[in-house]
Write a protein that holds these residues in place. Structure first.
Motif, short mmCIF file in Angstrom:
data_model
loop_
_atom_site.label_atom_id
_atom_site.label_comp_id
_atom_site.label_asym_id
_atom_site.label_seq_id
_atom_site.Cartn_x
_atom_site.Cartn_y
_atom_site.Cartn_z
N GLN A 42 0.83 -1.22 0.00
CA GLN A 42 0.00 0.00 0.00
C GLN A 42 0.86 1.26 0.00
O GLN A 42 0.52 2.26 -0.64
CB GLN A 42 -0.98 -0.01 1.18
N ARG A 49 2.07 1.62 -3.49
CA ARG A 49 0.94 2.04 -4.34
C ARG A 49 0.74 3.54 -4.27
O ARG A 49 0.58 4.22 -5.29
CB ARG A 49 -0.33 1.30 -3.89
N PRO A 61 -10.82 2.65 -6.55
CA PRO A 61 -10.46 1.50 -5.70
C PRO A 61 -11.47 0.35 -5.77
O PRO A 61 -11.10 -0.79 -5.51
CB PRO A 61 -10.42 2.09 -4.29
N GLY A 69 -4.88 -5.09 -4.43
CA GLY A 69 -4.88 -3.64 -4.54
C GLY A 69 -3.49 -3.09 -4.79
O GLY A 69 -3.07 -2.14 -4.15
N PRO A 99 -7.81 -1.57 -9.01
CA PRO A 99 -8.83 -1.66 -7.96
C PRO A 99 -8.43 -2.64 -6.85
O PRO A 99 -7.82 -3.67 -7.10
CB PRO A 99 -10.05 -2.21 -8.72
N LYS A 100 -8.79 -2.25 -5.63
CA LYS A 100 -8.53 -3.15 -4.50
C LYS A 100 -9.64 -4.19 -4.40
O LYS A 100 -9.45 -5.26 -3.84
CB LYS A 100 -8.47 -2.35 -3.21
#
Lengths: 278, 482, 221
Positions: free
Chosen positions: B192, B195, C157, C206, C210-211
């Motif tokens: 994350q 990202r 997302p 993700g 998109p997660k």
């Protein structure tokens, strides 16, 4: 895996040869065979060759050991010295004049006859015919005992756990691991134990072991450790190149395990008192 | 032949043996590699449980690739014509330098300052990042694995999983040091964080770079396979998309991609399909609201036409870059990808790199294999890798003066002394009398066998000949029998 | 000579006197092992997509707008990107008129350059149609268009996709037989939310796209 028997013109784009159908075996035992002992057996494991002779003779088969034999040519072939390999191969091809099966006490050398001789002689049509005929009647010992002799082994030994190591070329070119497993399973008191990464190479690879000693050494160290960890009391293999590698490493590490050629192991396990006294 | 070669990495390619020695001592690397490869091996086989289905498909995959190679120049021209018709600009490069010049020129024309990259091994081949950086253009990797190794100034260790040699803790430490993030070894948090950073990079990038998995000639389609979505981002968000690929990546038509896709994703990752299969056939069209305004394809040779010239070596170009050969390779598993010193490591690297770099720069690559055959057994397009390694060994020990030059650097391991030794070996093994005399002496003088046999006795005790050879024992026994 | 001509000439020289290999394509190899009954297609697609972290819900042409409303409510999403002029876009817009707390509907009706920041930062979810599905691999076929551009299924997302059960093909080969010709500028196969296993092979969802992916399968269409 090998790329032989393809017959495209030299510059035609090559298509992989179709999957080989399962080998068919002659019904009934022959009365006579040739034994090809291989160079490593000749000098370092001659008892394995003798035990192969004993096993074959017990099946009622006469064994001819051509005295002119030396090496199948594999060391030069895999090192890129194709010409030298070809000439040594040519010398071996003179040995098997009769139409008898040729039994080889090493899977990788049998594979050399069957899979790679055609490549060596692809430009010599006359020799190629000879080579193809040799390939058809070449058998690795375990394969021959199992499928041609339909051998029935009677175990005479005490309970024992063994680990089986199969050379890569024997496994991939000859299915030797399956044949050896089937023979071991005939021995009532023998339990075959699996070892970690069993199908992985022991690191021998002929001249690889001296050209790349560090990598090869790491591979054989892992192999011997996993054989040790398997709890097996003995190691068995149908390929003496691997055995030389594995045993040499066992010894260097002072590991009290020893690899034995499958022929010797089978003969010792099944020898009757009467046979032993002869 | 190709005068311009890959820079940046060939410095260490020549030192494969020394590199390997170092890697072998790295216990963390050994552990990381072994567990990763074991897992990939088992995923592959779980995804291909039916032997007939698998083997039939491998045969079809081989034929599809072989067919494409058998008409490669025609297919390349067809691909080019269709792409141009659809608005994609096509560039050709003989060498990596030419390819870099093409990319740089496009970037400069657009006055680009930031480039974001999807995964592309050909761009690694070109050392494109270094080249763009030298010219003041930021080139950032966006594939998570590539991003990690770029942060650590490393080269990919695997063609599919570039950072597979690192564990989460190592990545956590790297992010801590390079990105000033609080340390964590939680993979989700690490992803994350990356990202978030990379989203902004996509947002601002002037150019997106990608590779190509299959270029479909008949429809003029660039097919890209990925899981992360960074490939789609790179090829969709920036106003310019440049795809770089090798000239061998072309296939005849769309249906040819069906078996190849299935083989690729299952062999590589054990996945029936990747999350995204992105088929690009044109830049943004009138009325479309996003997508790049410009799409370029750079077709790179860099030694491929050399491999192509020989029908046996040509099979090298069947490769669809799944990495299964490395996953199954006992050598690769132990030394990791970086020890090869080349962009493509493992078995496929050992047969392709000599064409890209010349044998003189990869002299030990063909020999760094026990020829165990695991690679050839799993190759989804049935490249006979062991046979090709053997063939390269043959080229490697040929005298450089010998006729029939098939590749650059041929004869890089030629040694008159070694050749003489093998001639001696040949003579010894083809003269029965000499052979028997030799083995007789070896058995009788076995007590004199040296204890030190150079490299062999580093890892083994010295082998000692038996007291009697099989020739002697068999002769005695068989005479007694008759 | 240009690089192009040099390369092509070298390749041609290497092939001199040879004939191209005949088309070896045997469709049965990519088709027959991957065939299903209509009911199996739905179960297989659902199972495969669920296994990679997608949520697959079975619904029908009457109920899906309410289902979508519920999904958004459960996730406390009050903004949805959709194409108002598509059939499904119209249907959901109409449904929103009837609900008490309608979500705010956004249309992708400008070139990306005009609202890139907003798309990247402020759009929590998107809703698109699909061209078809593939049972063998658990895959959606998405054809971006002027109404539903490329980034719609990539940047937000959460991506919610509508799939008609009758448009699920057995396998990729069969799906290809029905693809648009000529190929559109972009065609996508989507088989789950974005993911990566680049760190220690630990699967994380993700990564860049998109997660979450939610698929509504409309069984009576």
């Amino acid at each position: 895996m090998s790329n032989l028997f393809y017959n495209a013109a030299p510059q035609e784009t090559r298509v992989a040869p179709p999957r080989k159908p399962a080998r068919t075996y002659p019904t009934g035992k022959p009365t006579q065979v040739y034994l090809f002992g291989t160079c490593v057996v000749d000098l370092f494991f001659p008892e394995a060759g003798m035990d192969a002779i004993h096993l074959l003779e017990r099946e009622g088969i006469r064994v001819d050991f051509p005295q002119g034999q030396s090496c199948c040519g594999q060391p030069a072939y895999t090192s890129g010295y194709t010409e030298q390999a070809r000439e040594v191969a040519r010398a071996q091809l003179k040995l098997f004049a009769n139409d008898w099966p040729v039994v080889v006490t090493s899977g990788s050398c049998a594979g050399m006859f069957r899979e790679h001789y055609p490549d060596l002689f692809k430009d010599e049509p006359e020799m190629l015919a000879k080579v193809k005929h040799l390939a058809e009647r070449t058998y690795e010992l375990a394969e021959f005992l199992l499928h041609v002799c339909d051998v029935q082994l009677i175990d005479q030994g005490a309970p024992l756990q063994v680990a089986l190591h199969t050379s890569c070329s024997a496994r991939r070119e000859m299915n030797t691991h399956l044949h050896a497993r089937a023979l071991l399973s005939q021995l009532a008191q023998v339990e075959r134990v699996e070892h970690d990464h069993e199908s992985e190479c022991c690191g021998f690879g002929g001249t690889f072991s001296v050209r790349m000693p560090d990598i090869s050494g790491a591979m054989v160290a892992d192999k011997t450790q996993s054989l040790l960890a398997s709890g097996a009391q003995q190691v068995v293999s149908a390929d003496c190149g691997c055995l030389m590698n594995i045993n040499g490493s066992f010894e260097k590490q002072n590991i009290p395990l020893l690899g034995q050629h499958l022929a010797s192991f089978l003969w010792q396990r099944t020898q009757t008192k009467q046979e032993a006294s002869v | 032949m190709n005068s311009q070669r890959i820079h940046a990495v060939d410095v260490t390619a020549r030192n494969l043996k020394a590199n390997a020695r170092l890697s072998l001592k790295d216990q963390q690397l050994r552990h990381n590699m072994r567990s990763a490869m074991d897992s990939l091996i088992s995923k592959r086989i779980i995804s291909m449980p039916d032997e007939d289905e698998r083997e039939n498909l491998r045969e079809l995959g081989n034929k599809v690739r072989a067919r494409a190679l058998s008409e490669l120049p025609d297919l390349l021209e067809l691909l080019e014509a269709n792409l141009i018709k659809q608005g994609i600009q096509v560039h050709w490069a003989s060498s990596t330098d030419e390819a870099n010049a093409i990319v740089l020129k496009i970037a400069q024309t657009r006055n680009a300052k930031q480039v974001i990259k999807g995964k592309s091994m050909v761009s690694e081949e070109m050392a494109m990042n270094e080249h763009l950086t030298e010219h003041g253009i930021e080139a950032l990797e966006s594939d998570m694995g590539e991003y990690i190794i770029q942060l650590d100034n490393e080269k990919p260790t695997h063609i599919i999983m570039p950072a597979i040699h690192k564990n989460a803790e190592q990545v956590g430490r790297l992010f801590e040091h390079r990105l000033a993030l609080p340390y964590t070894n939680d993979v989700d948090s690490l992803i994350q964080s990356a990202r978030g950073i990379l989203r902004e990079k996509f947002f601002h990038a002037d150019i997106g770079i990608s590779g190509v998995n299959f270029a479909v000639a008949e429809t003029g389609t660039l097919l890209l396979v990925e899981n992360e979505g960074n490939g789609r981002m790179s090829t969709t968000v920036p106003p310019v998309h440049i795809a770089v690929t090798g000239i061998e990546k072309v296939v005849a038509n769309l249906q040819d991609t069906v078996p190849l896709l299935s083989l690729l994703t299952r062999s590589a990752l054990g996945q029936g399909i990747t999350t995204y299969v992105n088929m690009i056939s044109a830049p943004r069209q009138p009325g479309e609201l996003d997508g790049p305004e410009e799409v370029h394809l750079v077709l790179l040779d860099n030694g491929r036409s050399q491999a192509f010239a020989d029908s046996e070596l040509r099979q090298t170009l069947n490769c669809i870059r799944c990495g299964a050969c490395m996953n199954h390779c006992p050598v690769y598993t132990r030394i990791g990808g970086q020890a090869y010193g080349t962009v493509y490591p493992g078995p496929i690297g050992k047969i392709i790199s000599p064409h890209l770099l010349g044998l003189e720069n990869t002299p030990d690559h063909p020999s760094a294999s026990s020829l165990c055959g695991a690679c050839g057994e799993v190759c989804p397009v049935k490249i006979p890798i062991p046979a090709l390694l053997r063939r390269l060994r043959e080229e490697n020990v040929k005298s450089p003066q010998q006729a029939g030059q098939v590749m650059d650097g041929q004869g890089s391991r030629y040694s008159a002394k070694e050749r003489l030794l093998w001639k001696g070996w040949q003579y010894f093994n083809s003269q029965p009398l000499l052979y028997k005399t030799g083995t007789f002496l070896a058995t009788r003088l076995r007590a004199l066998t040296p204890k030190n046999l150079g490299p062999w006795t580093q890892h083994h005790s010295a082998p000692k000949p038996a007291a009697r050879s099989l020739h002697e024992l068999a002769k005695a026994h068989l005479e007694k029998q008759s | 000579m240009s690089a192009r001509d040099t390369i092509l000439a070298r390749l041609r020289r290497s092939l001199e006197g040879t004939t191209p290999i005949a088309d070896p394509f045997d469709a049965t190899l990519v088709d027959e092992p991957w065939r299903y009954t209509p009911a199996e297609r739905i179960t297989r697609l659902k199972a495969l997509m669920s296994a990679v972290h997608s949520e697959v819900l079975l619904t029908n042409s009457r109920e899906w707008p309410q289902l979508l409303t519920d999904i958004l409510a459960a996730r406390q999403i009050n903004t949805l990107l959709l194409a108002p002029h598509t059939v499904h876009g119209q249907a959901f817009s109409a449904h929103c008129q009837t609900t008490a707390n309608p979500v705010q509907l956004l249309a992708y009706d400008r070139p990306i350059e005009e609202w890139k920041r907003e798309l990247f930062d402020d759009v929590p979810a998107s809703f698109t149609g699909t061209l078809a599905g593939i049972a063998a691999t658990g895959t959606l076929i998405v054809q971006p268009s002027s109404a539903e551009p490329r980034l719609m299924s990539l940047v937000p997302p959460l991506h919610i996709a509508l799939l008609n059960a009758s448009q699920i093909y057995d396998n990729l080969y069969q799906a290809q037989q029905h693809w648009p010709k000529p190929m559109p500028s972009n065609l996508l196969l989507i088989s789950g939310p974005s993911k990566t296993a680049d760190i220690e092979q630990v699967l994380a969802y993700g990564a860049h796209g998109p997660k979450d992916l939610i698929v509504l399968i409309v069984e009576d269409a």
